[in-house]
Scaffold this active site. Structure first.
Site, PDB file in Angstrom:
ATOM      1  CD  GLN A  10      27.042 -37.169  23.191  1.00 36.77           C
ATOM      2  OE1 GLN A  10      25.840 -37.248  23.143  1.00 36.77           O
ATOM      3  NE2 GLN A  10      27.696 -36.240  22.400  1.00 36.77           N
TER       4      GLN A  10
ATOM      5  CG  ASN B   4      24.374 -30.683  19.098  1.00 37.20           C
ATOM      6  OD1 ASN B   4      25.057 -29.912  18.178  1.00 37.20           O
ATOM      7  ND2 ASN B   4      24.337 -31.923  19.069  1.00 37.20           N
TER       8      ASN B   4
ATOM      9  CE1 TYR C 201      19.832 -30.770  24.431  1.00 38.48           C
ATOM     10  CE2 TYR C 201      21.605 -31.328  22.885  1.00 38.48           C
ATOM     11  CZ  TYR C 201      20.010 -31.160  23.102  1.00 38.48           C
ATOM     12  OH  TYR C 201      19.209 -31.597  22.183  1.00 38.48           O
TER      13      TYR C 201
ATOM     14  NE  ARG D  25      28.942 -35.405  18.086  1.00 36.55           N
ATOM     15  CZ  ARG D  25      28.153 -35.371  17.216  1.00 36.55           C
ATOM     16  NH1 ARG D  25      26.865 -34.441  17.525  1.00 36.55           N
ATOM     17  NH2 ARG D  25      28.187 -35.931  16.093  1.00 36.55           N
TER      18      ARG D  25
ATOM     19  N   GLY E 211      26.163 -39.856  11.235  1.00 31.74           N
ATOM     20  CA  GLY E 211      24.962 -39.828  12.067  1.00 31.74           C
ATOM     21  C   GLY E 211      23.843 -40.372  11.153  1.00 31.74           C
ATOM     22  NE  ARG E 212      21.138 -35.957   8.807  1.00 36.35           N
ATOM     23  CZ  ARG E 212      21.065 -35.228   8.015  1.00 36.35           C
ATOM     24  NH1 ARG E 212      19.686 -34.708   7.741  1.00 36.35           N
ATOM     25  NH2 ARG E 212      22.139 -34.348   7.641  1.00 36.35           N
TER      26      ARG E 212
HETATM   27  C1  PHB Z   1      18.016 -34.322  20.233  1.00 37.45           C
HETATM   28  O1  PHB Z   1      17.268 -35.088  21.078  1.00 37.45           O
HETATM   29  O2  PHB Z   1      17.308 -33.922  19.510  1.00 37.45           O
HETATM   30  C2  PHB Z   1      19.310 -34.128  20.335  1.00 37.45           C
HETATM   31  C3  PHB Z   1      20.007 -34.786  21.342  1.00 37.45           C
HETATM   32  C4  PHB Z   1      21.226 -34.552  21.372  1.00 37.45           C
HETATM   33  C5  PHB Z   1      21.791 -33.657  20.612  1.00 37.45           C
HETATM   34  C6  PHB Z   1      21.278 -33.021  19.446  1.00 37.45           C
HETATM   35  C7  PHB Z   1      19.836 -33.325  19.486  1.00 37.45           C
HETATM   36  O3  PHB Z   1      23.159 -33.617  20.801  1.00 37.45           O
END
Ligand code: PHB
Length: 372
Positions: free
Chosen positions: A103, A185, A187, A234, A325-326
């Site tokens: 990514q 997210n 960024y 994404r 993810g988690r």
């Molecule tokens: C994070 O480090 O909190 C983080 C990084 C990338 C993401 C979301 C959260 O896409």
């Protein structure tokens, strides 16, 4: 359920890659690269090797340049040492039978001057500091407020696109199967996309067409390196993490999906419901529908799916694959557990970011004696 009938284990052609199952490992920041230099290491090799049963691993967000860094200990893809570190990871995953994308990440305003080269000011589309956004700059710093950002000058923007292009080239040298552009997210790319964080008055801001300009320049540059078949993206249309919002997510993301479709990008991964916060309760079905209507390629759904929900959504045509993810943090053998209907290990959020092997490579896989 027999394996043939379990849609999660029906193979899928993603671009020109054939995935043995529909279970994708979502990109997960774990903040465990070696210092100095943000270099992937042996522990990271073991972590990804353990998870090679995923249909596709999307490796964690990785800064394309020193300027693109926003947190301590996240890995980069801009130095030779980082490329070598990542090469150990891609080799191990391939030897274990897996596939892995990187990514590509630029955090934009979500940074701190102490994380930036020469203590510079973090860059953004507009000089707007998001409320409540925090980072950490050392293991001891704890969470601290990000710095006040500065707006990129119009003529600086092509050089930021170039950072992504070089990151894409380095990912190729490191032996990845492809790349995912991080446009989610809050960024940098997301900051350009959404109307609240992009208040520019030049050709990179204002209308939807203008807000899509920088994101599409990045998409075109990365496709120039990898080809559309090996490039994914994404997005998080209604994620509120990092103080994000858009006046018209259906319009913005419908238009973006159309442009991505024209570019022939291999897939779109959509954060439908973010664990870090969503502007809508549940899944934003109107936005999902707008993306599906405009983007004809594969759709990876993400956000709080259970295995059964993933099966149902794939069966219903709402997504083609599902990323987790988690559950992948705490279950290295997640696909196998889904296949068997086995119980899942719980995750410990205290060890998500930073630290050692604890909460990283020590989650147990199912015993080798099958209970099914
Ligand atoms: C994070 O480090 O909190 C983080 C990084 C990338 C993401 C979301 C959260 O896409």
């Amino acid at each position: 359920m027999s394996e043939q009938n379990d849609i999660l284990f029906r193979s899928f052609k993603l671009g020109d890659l054939t995935l043995p199952n529909r279970i994708v490992m979502a990109p997960l920041t774990r903040s465990r690269s070696s210092q100095p230099g943000d270099v992937p290491n042996e522990l990271n090799v073991e972590y990804y090797r353990q998870r090679a049963g995923a249909g596709l691993i999307i490796a964690e967000a990785t800064q394309v340049s020193p300027q693109g860094k926003g947190y301590a200990f996240t890995p980069g893809i801009h130095s030779n040492a980082q490329v070598e570190g990542w090469r150990q990871i891609t080799t191990a995953v391939h030897e274990a039978g897996g596939r892995i994308h990187l990514q590509l990440w630029h955090v934009g305003r979500i940074s701190h001057s102490q994380l930036q080269p020469n203590g510079e000011t973090p860059v953004a589309p507009s000089a707007i500091k998001p409320k409540g956004a925090q980072t950490f700059i050392t293991a001891e710093s704890g969470m601290i407020d990000i710095s006040e950002p500065r707006a990129l000058a119009t003529d600086e923007i092509p050089a930021v696109v170039e950072q992504f292009r070089i990151g894409a080239e380095n990912a190729k040298r490191a032996g990845f199967d492809g790349v995912e552009i991080h446009a989610a997210n809050g960024y940098l790319i997301d900051q350009f996309l959404r109307s609240d964080s992009n208040q520019r008055t030049d050709e990179y801001g204002g209308s939807v067409e203008n807000r899509l300009r920088f994101p599409m320049m990045v998409v075109d540059a990365v496709i120039g390196v990898w080809g559309a078949e090996r490039t994914g993206i994404r997005v998080s249309p209604t994620g509120s993490f990092n103080d994000m919002r858009d006046a018209d997510p259906v319009g913005t993301y419908g238009a973006f999906a159309k442009r991505l479709n024209e570019a022939g990008i291999a897939y779109i991964e959509v954060v439908e419901d973010s664990f870090q916060g969503n502007l809508e309760k549940g899944r934003p079905q109107q936005v999902i529908d707008a993306i599906r209507a405009n983007f004809k390629g594969p759709y990876i759904g993400n956000g709080h799916y259970t295995a059964d929900e993933a099966r149902q959504r794939i069966e219903a045509g709402l997504c083609d694959l599902a990323s987790f993810g988690r559950p992948f943090i705490s279950n290295p053998d997640l696909p196998e557990r889904f296949r068997r209907g086995a119980p899942l290990n719980e995750w410990d959020s205290n060890s998500f970011y930073g630290g050692d092997e604890r909460g990283y490579t020590d989650y147990p896989a199912l015993g080798s004696t099958s209970q099914s």
